[in-house]
Each structure stands twice: as structure tokens, then as C-alpha cells.
Design a protein around this motif. Sequence first.
Motif, PDB file in Angstrom:
ATOM      1  N   GLU A  18       0.776  -1.172   0.102  1.00 53.45           N
ATOM      2  CA  GLU A  18      -0.094   0.051   0.140  1.00 53.45           C
ATOM      3  C   GLU A  18       0.841   1.393  -0.067  1.00 53.45           C
ATOM      4  N   PRO A  19       0.892   1.935  -1.099  1.00 56.36           N
ATOM      5  CA  PRO A  19       1.882   3.352  -1.112  1.00 56.36           C
ATOM      6  C   PRO A  19       1.951   4.083   0.192  1.00 56.36           C
ATOM      7  N   MET A  20       0.844   4.463   0.562  1.00 60.54           N
ATOM      8  CA  MET A  20       1.033   5.184   1.997  1.00 60.54           C
ATOM      9  C   MET A  20       1.656   4.785   2.935  1.00 60.54           C
ATOM     10  N   ALA A  21       1.382   3.399   3.255  1.00 60.54           N
ATOM     11  CA  ALA A  21       2.062   2.560   4.224  1.00 60.54           C
ATOM     12  C   ALA A  21       3.415   2.543   3.921  1.00 60.54           C
ATOM     13  N   ALA A  22       3.889   2.261   2.700  1.00 56.37           N
ATOM     14  CA  ALA A  22       5.192   2.266   2.343  1.00 56.37           C
ATOM     15  C   ALA A  22       5.935   3.419   2.653  1.00 56.37           C
ATOM     16  N   ILE A  23       5.320   4.688   2.440  1.00 52.85           N
ATOM     17  CA  ILE A  23       5.910   5.833   2.622  1.00 52.85           C
ATOM     18  C   ILE A  23       6.413   6.033   4.100  1.00 52.85           C
ATOM     19  N   ALA A  24       5.124   5.879   4.961  1.00 55.31           N
ATOM     20  CA  ALA A  24       5.179   5.876   6.212  1.00 55.31           C
ATOM     21  C   ALA A  24       6.421   5.248   6.964  1.00 55.31           C
ATOM     22  N   GLY A  25       6.674   3.751   6.305  1.00 55.23           N
ATOM     23  CA  GLY A  25       7.721   3.034   6.787  1.00 55.23           C
ATOM     24  C   GLY A  25       9.000   3.781   6.515  1.00 55.23           C
ATOM     25  N   LEU A  26       9.157   4.719   5.530  1.00 55.69           N
ATOM     26  CA  LEU A  26      10.280   5.279   5.275  1.00 55.69           C
ATOM     27  C   LEU A  26      11.032   6.364   6.424  1.00 55.69           C
ATOM     28  N   ALA A  27       9.891   6.624   7.345  1.00 54.84           N
ATOM     29  CA  ALA A  27      10.188   7.698   8.304  1.00 54.84           C
ATOM     30  C   ALA A  27      11.396   7.128   9.254  1.00 54.84           C
ATOM     31  N   ALA A  28      11.637   5.744   9.166  1.00 57.40           N
ATOM     32  CA  ALA A  28      12.739   5.245  10.132  1.00 57.40           C
ATOM     33  C   ALA A  28      13.439   4.352   9.332  1.00 57.40           C
ATOM     34  N   ALA A  29      13.707   4.682   8.030  1.00 55.16           N
ATOM     35  CA  ALA A  29      14.625   3.895   6.961  1.00 55.16           C
ATOM     36  C   ALA A  29      15.902   3.897   7.301  1.00 55.16           C
ATOM     37  N   ALA A  30      16.812   2.420   6.776  1.00 52.63           N
ATOM     38  CA  ALA A  30      17.850   2.308   7.024  1.00 52.63           C
ATOM     39  C   ALA A  30      18.571   2.090   5.689  1.00 52.63           C
ATOM     40  N   LYS A  31      19.857   2.623   5.473  1.00 55.89           N
ATOM     41  CA  LYS A  31      20.560   2.205   3.949  1.00 55.89           C
ATOM     42  C   LYS A  31      20.946   0.955   4.074  1.00 55.89           C
ATOM     43  N   ARG A  32      20.729   0.197   3.137  1.00 58.12           N
ATOM     44  CA  ARG A  32      21.271  -1.196   2.724  1.00 58.12           C
ATOM     45  C   ARG A  32      21.308  -1.315   1.249  1.00 58.12           C
ATOM     46  N   ARG A  33      21.851  -2.591   0.901  1.00 59.05           N
ATOM     47  CA  ARG A  33      22.180  -2.846  -0.401  1.00 59.05           C
ATOM     48  C   ARG A  33      21.353  -4.019  -0.963  1.00 59.05           C
ATOM     49  N   ILE A  34      21.067  -4.145  -2.216  1.00 56.37           N
ATOM     50  CA  ILE A  34      20.335  -5.317  -2.840  1.00 56.37           C
ATOM     51  C   ILE A  34      21.411  -5.642  -3.970  1.00 56.37           C
TER      52      ILE A  34
END
Length: 291
Positions: A94-110
Motif C-alpha cells: 500500500e503506497p501510503m504505508a510504504a512511505i510511512a515506513g520510510l520515516a525510520a529507513a535504513a540504508k542497505r544494499r541489494i
Amino acid sequence: MRAALLYNSAAGGATSEVELVSALERIGWTVPFRVSEEHLDPNLSEHADVVIVAGGDGTVATVAKRLARTELPMAIVPMGTVNNVARSLGLDLEPMAAIAGLAAAAKRRIDLGVLRTGSRESYFVEGFSAGFLGHVLGNKASDRHKKASRAFTLIADALETYPAHRYAVEADGRDLSGDYVLVAVMNARSLGPALALAAEAKLDDGRLDLVRIRRDEKGAIIEALRRAEKEEDLELPAFETSRVQRVRIHGLGHWAHLDDEPWELDDAVDIVTAAGAVHWLAPRQGVPNRT
């Protein structure tokens, strides 16, 4: 956080660009400018801290490949009808939920996969397959439909009569040649219309998952596809899978499939993993283990 937003208005999501920008501002991010797939410049790092990708798998793959081997991270807001990459990363669809999760995002690698054939080299995010999936999407391109149930019908119908082909397969020095209806090298869990060919695949483990499907497994796949048409749920059986770093496949001469595009390949392909090639900002609920 200064974000450059790449918004694909043609993706399957119904959330508007204005709504996305407002949601990003609520978590304290600014969106000073927009970018397009055609004009995405890795040197954006001079003006932005992250590229927000609001779109489906095709848009996500385009950005990931453009940012490979750079320091500029991407963040994913799922907006497609399938979202194979987002599903593999455990993101909220869900786009809005995905954005809300970015408030505490961590930098990672894929990771990315790298396919080489002749003088041609291509990155991929989801996976490569040779066999019935490429046959359907290649020969029936005009019949392709984004609705999963329609795609399941096309694949099941084609698989009914699709024969096994001989593939010479070498993986990390091991000979795994055989007669298969599909050989897939997966970076993500799913390919095509959310076909979970490698349920245990991880985008951040530095490995690829080699999947081989034999003729006697066709019935179980067709049954799952037919059932999914009615129940809107697809649970594929477990297939013969090996976790590898390098694969060579020869004896194609048939349609193949790379990420979301059919390919007609007549020569051997060499596939390797590009471990940790792309930086991304992982939200609270979708954070892989490797830094």
C-alpha cells in the motif's frame, strides 16, 4: 531528506503524485524536483539524497540498473499490479504505508544479476528464464494482460502442450544439464505475473537461485494456475533449486524472459551476481540483514 521523485503515472496504482508528495512531506522529506526514466542521472546525488521510485517492477528495475555501482540510494513505493521486487523485499504494497515506513529507513544494499551473451550485457533485478514463461510472453505478446488471472490462463494453456527441451546447464562448475520445461536464474522470489519460482530467494545474499522444472512437474503447475484463476491465490510447488553465483546455459534457441521483457536468444548465456550493486532505503518492516 531531499528526494527526487520518479512517478510512473501508467503504473497500476491509484495514488496520485500530489498525494505521494504530501505523504513524503509529512515524514519530513522534501521533494524539490521530479525526474523521468529517460532523464535519470546518477549524478543527481549533487542535488538529492535519494530517488523515490513510485511505480511497478519495470520502473524499479530501470532505476536500479541506472543507479548500480553509485552511492545514490533508491526507495520504493509500490504502484504496480504485480510488484515482484517489493514482495521480495517484504515491503508494504500500500503506497501510503510504504512511505510511512520510510520515516525510520535504513540504508542497505541489494544485488543485481548480470546476463552476458555475445557482446550484449544486461543487469536484471527479478530474474531470467528460458522455457514456457518466455514462450508465452514472447509468442503471445499481443495477448499479454496485466491482470494476473488472465496471465495465469495463458501460461496454463501453453504449458498443457509445451514440451521439455534439452538445456546444457553449468552452475559453479557443476553439470546440471537436463530436459526441462523451464530453467530460471532468480535474484528475486517472483517473475512475470507474481510466479514465485524461488520462494526462498533473497535480494541481498550475494547469490542467485537456479530453478529447474522438469516435464513431470507440469501437472502440478497447471493445477495451481487453474486454481488461482478462481481463488485469486497462487501457491506453486517447490522446485529443484540451487543457490549459485555463476551459471552458463546453452541450447536455448527459444524464447526467454528477462525481468519483465521477452527475449529471443539463440546463443549461450552467462549469468553472474553483482552483489550489493544498488543502495536502497529500507523501511522499518522490510530491512534485509546485510549492510
